[in-house]
Design an enzyme around this catalytic site. Structure first.
Site, mmCIF file in Angstrom:
data_model
loop_
_atom_site.group_PDB
_atom_site.id
_atom_site.type_symbol
_atom_site.label_atom_id
_atom_site.label_comp_id
_atom_site.label_asym_id
_atom_site.label_seq_id
_atom_site.Cartn_x
_atom_site.Cartn_y
_atom_site.Cartn_z
ATOM 1 N N ASP A 1 83.335 -20.031 60.993
ATOM 2 C CA ASP A 1 83.542 -19.306 59.728
ATOM 3 C C ASP A 1 83.285 -20.290 58.594
ATOM 4 O OD1 ASP A 1 84.353 -17.209 57.932
ATOM 5 O OD2 ASP A 1 86.317 -18.160 57.762
ATOM 6 N N SER A 2 83.217 -19.762 57.374
ATOM 7 C CA SER A 2 83.080 -20.648 56.221
ATOM 8 C C SER A 2 84.363 -21.458 56.016
ATOM 9 C CB SER A 2 82.822 -19.815 54.967
ATOM 10 O OG SER A 2 83.923 -18.943 54.758
ATOM 11 N N CYS B 1 82.694 -14.467 60.930
ATOM 12 C CA CYS B 1 82.463 -14.402 59.487
ATOM 13 C C CYS B 1 81.465 -13.283 59.249
ATOM 14 C CB CYS B 1 81.886 -15.739 59.019
ATOM 15 S SG CYS B 1 81.374 -15.760 57.299
ATOM 16 N N GLU C 1 92.094 -20.166 51.261
ATOM 17 C CA GLU C 1 91.678 -21.560 51.478
ATOM 18 C C GLU C 1 92.599 -22.546 50.763
ATOM 19 O OE1 GLU C 1 89.223 -22.783 53.504
ATOM 20 O OE2 GLU C 1 89.044 -20.725 54.221
ATOM 21 N N CYS D 1 86.104 -9.026 55.852
ATOM 22 C CA CYS D 1 86.025 -10.479 55.649
ATOM 23 C C CYS D 1 87.164 -11.032 56.482
ATOM 24 C CB CYS D 1 86.197 -10.833 54.174
ATOM 25 S SG CYS D 1 86.422 -12.613 53.899
ATOM 26 N N HIS E 1 88.908 -13.549 56.254
ATOM 27 C CA HIS E 1 90.041 -14.119 55.516
ATOM 28 C C HIS E 1 91.092 -13.057 55.166
ATOM 29 C CE1 HIS E 1 87.312 -17.519 54.880
ATOM 30 N NE2 HIS E 1 88.331 -18.201 54.364
#
Ligand code: DGL
Length: 252
Positions: A13-14, A76, A152, A184, A186
């Protein structure tokens, strides 16, 4: 050949969002060895241009392929936009989250109307509406890239995060969707805040049609190792929602 990680399936994932997918995979496949890679140095992906994301995702998967991982899970949605081009280039199983998540949402919705919360790039890519249309389902998309930095930055429990969610989702009830895709990885971390705007709609989190390669299966508990291209202590802090992630920095 670099075989250090040949007995691992990579989950990418990012940032730390893909841990929400890894948690599910570990529960389903407790004997599988997983290598989690957070590309934190390039996070967020979702506000970048298509060319930037494509180049970066190809570099990241190239790095994994050179280390001979047995499979790659794109945990992701934004990276999943490039799943086909990655499959064309790399000779290893590559799993994405978009197609299986659409299938699950299509099986969940009754009124054939689904709301998709995703990053700006995923919304622009239009992949959810296209795939859902194949099931006769309408999609209403909302770009919520602004949620990612709160996850994040380990700042989900803040007033600023509450107002970002309120700004993005205040019109969601008007979408008349009976199913909401957290498009997403997240976003499940903000699930408690998001459900304030979804009423009685069902929430669908990202899923993956993963088949663990037999080479990745340990006799008992699988191993899990964690890399970040960013700061390891920041990734450890941001991942507190996921138990036992201890990140090590790597450059890509
Ligand atoms: N977690 C990612 C996704 O599922 C993207 C977050 C970002 O880097 O913008 O789309």
């Amino acid at each position: 050949m670099n075989t250090l990680f040949s007995r691992f399936a990579a989950v990418v994932d990012s940032g730390v969002g893909g841990l929400t997918v890894l948690a599910d995979l570990r529960e389903k496949y407790p004997r599988c060895n997983f290598l989690y890679l957070a590309d934190s140095a390039y996070c967020p992906y979702g506000t970048r241009s298509e060319a930037d994301i494509r180049n970066r995702v190809h570099s990241v998967v190239g790095w994994l392929a050179r280390r001979n991982v047995a499979a790659v899970v794109l945990a992701c949605n934004t990276a999943s936009l490039f799943a086909d081009s990655l499959r064309d280039r790399f000779d290893l199983p590559i799993y994405d989250v978009v197609a299986p998540t659409c299938r699950l949402a299509a099986a969940t919705t009754v009124n054939k109307r689904v709301a998709v919360l995703a990053t700006e790039a995923t919304v622009r890519g239009n992949v959810y509406p296209k795939l859902l249309a194949e099931y006769g389902v309408d999609a209403v998309q909302t770009a919520c890239s602004g949620f990612v930095p709160f996850v994040e930055g380990a700042a989900v429990d803040t007033d600023a995060c509450d107002s970002a969610v309120d700004n993005a989702l205040k019109d969601l009830p008007h979408a008349c969707a009976d199913t909401v895709i957290l498009g997403c990885t997240h976003f499940p971390v903000l699930r408690d805040k998001i459900v304030r705007y979804t009423g009685s709609a069902r929430i669908v989190q990202c899923v993956v049609d993963f088949v663990p390669p037999s080479v990745c299966l340990s006799r008992r508990h699988g191993k899990c190792i964690f890399f970040t291209t960013g700061d390891a202590s920041a990734a450890n802090k941001a991942s507190e929602f996921f138990s036992k992630a201890r990140f090590v920095h790597t450059d890509i």
